[in-house]
Design an enzyme around this catalytic site. Sequence first.
Site, mmCIF file in Angstrom:
data_model
loop_
_atom_site.group_PDB
_atom_site.id
_atom_site.type_symbol
_atom_site.label_atom_id
_atom_site.label_comp_id
_atom_site.label_asym_id
_atom_site.label_seq_id
_atom_site.Cartn_x
_atom_site.Cartn_y
_atom_site.Cartn_z
ATOM 1 N N ASP A 48 0.816 -1.221 0.000
ATOM 2 C CA ASP A 48 0.000 0.000 0.000
ATOM 3 C C ASP A 48 0.850 1.272 0.000
ATOM 4 O OD1 ASP A 48 1.079 -0.101 2.490
ATOM 5 O OD2 ASP A 48 -0.824 -0.054 3.583
ATOM 6 N N GLY A 49 2.176 1.131 -0.074
ATOM 7 C CA GLY A 49 3.035 2.307 -0.152
ATOM 8 C C GLY A 49 3.664 2.704 1.174
ATOM 9 N N GLU A 50 3.272 2.059 2.275
ATOM 10 C CA GLU A 50 3.883 2.406 3.566
ATOM 11 C C GLU A 50 5.351 2.002 3.560
ATOM 12 O OE1 GLU A 50 1.695 0.476 6.636
ATOM 13 O OE2 GLU A 50 -0.098 1.703 6.342
ATOM 14 N N ARG A 107 11.910 26.565 2.128
ATOM 15 C CA ARG A 107 11.413 27.871 1.667
ATOM 16 C C ARG A 107 10.118 28.265 2.368
ATOM 17 N NH1 ARG A 107 12.111 27.858 -4.759
ATOM 18 N NH2 ARG A 107 11.141 25.842 -4.525
ATOM 19 N N HIS A 141 18.108 27.137 3.023
ATOM 20 C CA HIS A 141 17.599 28.286 2.275
ATOM 21 C C HIS A 141 17.684 29.567 3.113
ATOM 22 C CE1 HIS A 141 15.382 30.766 -0.373
ATOM 23 N NE2 HIS A 141 14.450 30.961 0.524
ATOM 24 N N LYS A 203 14.895 41.233 -7.564
ATOM 25 C CA LYS A 203 14.017 40.185 -8.116
ATOM 26 C C LYS A 203 12.628 40.267 -7.512
ATOM 27 C CE LYS A 203 13.947 35.600 -6.623
ATOM 28 N NZ LYS A 203 14.480 34.242 -6.440
ATOM 29 N N ASP A 229 23.846 30.580 -5.895
ATOM 30 C CA ASP A 229 22.554 30.494 -5.218
ATOM 31 C C ASP A 229 22.533 29.210 -4.393
ATOM 32 O OD1 ASP A 229 20.055 31.324 -4.472
ATOM 33 O OD2 ASP A 229 19.257 31.473 -6.513
HETATM 34 C C1 R5P Z 1 15.254 31.948 -3.581
HETATM 35 O O1 R5P Z 1 15.229 32.754 -2.687
HETATM 36 C C2 R5P Z 1 16.288 30.876 -3.688
HETATM 37 O O2 R5P Z 1 17.524 31.265 -3.154
HETATM 38 C C3 R5P Z 1 16.459 30.435 -5.112
HETATM 39 O O3 R5P Z 1 16.860 31.556 -5.877
HETATM 40 C C4 R5P Z 1 15.177 29.925 -5.653
HETATM 41 O O4 R5P Z 1 14.581 29.074 -4.739
HETATM 42 C C5 R5P Z 1 15.413 29.179 -6.946
HETATM 43 O O5 R5P Z 1 14.168 28.723 -7.421
HETATM 44 P P1 R5P Z 1 13.828 28.720 -8.972
HETATM 45 O O6 R5P Z 1 14.939 27.956 -9.639
HETATM 46 O O7 R5P Z 1 12.506 28.023 -9.053
HETATM 47 O O8 R5P Z 1 13.757 30.126 -9.424
#
Ligand code: R5P
Length: 330
Positions: A48-50, A107, A141, A203, A229
């Site tokens: 069942d996926g468990e 996030r 993040h 942004k 990033d």
């Molecule tokens: C945003 O604050 C993060 O540092 C990344 O820039 C972001 O999560 C990247 O997401 P995507 O590739 O969907 O733009």
Amino acid sequence: MSALEASSNPDLAQLRVFGGQSVPDLTERICQTLGLRKADAMVDQFPDGECTIKLEDDVRGKDCFVVQSTCPPVNDHLMELLVFIDSLRRASADRITAVIPYFGYARQDRKSEGRTPITAKLVANLLTTAGVHRVLTMDLHADQIQGFFDIPLDHLTAAPVLGSFFKDLNMDNIALLSPDVGNIKTANRYATQLGGELAVIDKRRQSGDSITAARLIGDVKGKSVLIFDDMITTGGTAASAAKLAMDYGAAEVCMGATHPVLVNAAVNKLNAAEFSHLAVTDTIPVPQEKQDRLKNLKILSVAGLMGEAIKRIHEDKSISALFSEWNSGR
Ligand code: R5P
């Protein structure tokens, strides 16, 4: 002596490193750097996926680490990690550390609007309730997620790995472009390490997969622009930052990111951005099909950093000493 101890570094006889199904290659590499055989566990699913787990190595009184990124499929990997922790706790492990190279849900670290959850905090609560004693993670993040845990959390950065890669390319006339205002501190640290001027993008995010990169502040004209990033998810941020840099006269654009989440049309967007170099790490596996399609991709391993951090935690040694060179800007 057990088979594990016989094949292991004798100094680390009390250490057990397990791995979930999310990052098997990284887990093996970490074990190699430690000179350890990965501890055995059978991870299985009921019809069942468990999810269910049977630890095949004895963990009573041992210092246990479980390596698991909560990357897609996020909920499956998260649940598997929780079940792993529960198994270790019930098998009388002395100490359990969740090694989470990529921490999903990060996030969702605040209420962005009314009637929404703070899921990063919920995940922290779930891990603690399952019985984890420590967390080792990388490039969260947002730094403040550390405060969602009331247990020790060691927060590593892949910056020395990504930074060295770009340093070895010996580019001159570079600019460090922060893809958003929140990332300026990181870009500044790379600028200290690699040289070059700082620029930033104002942004505006329209939705989870739609970005409007409004304007670029700083001088990138004629320069090799480096963008760093924490993650590339849909590729929207990376692609719009690259386009803006080229519109502002950059000679070329390169990108470094710790976590290659790479969902939806990320590969197409990244290819369209024409990065001269695109470096990511192995905190999340990139499927071979995506590796074949992505232009100028380099995957760097963080196994050395993770392995050394695990060893230091096991031996009660400083983790920050690992990053002294990076922090001092050398
Ligand atoms: C945003 O604050 C993060 O540092 C990344 O820039 C972001 O999560 C990247 O997401 P995507 O590739 O969907 O733009």
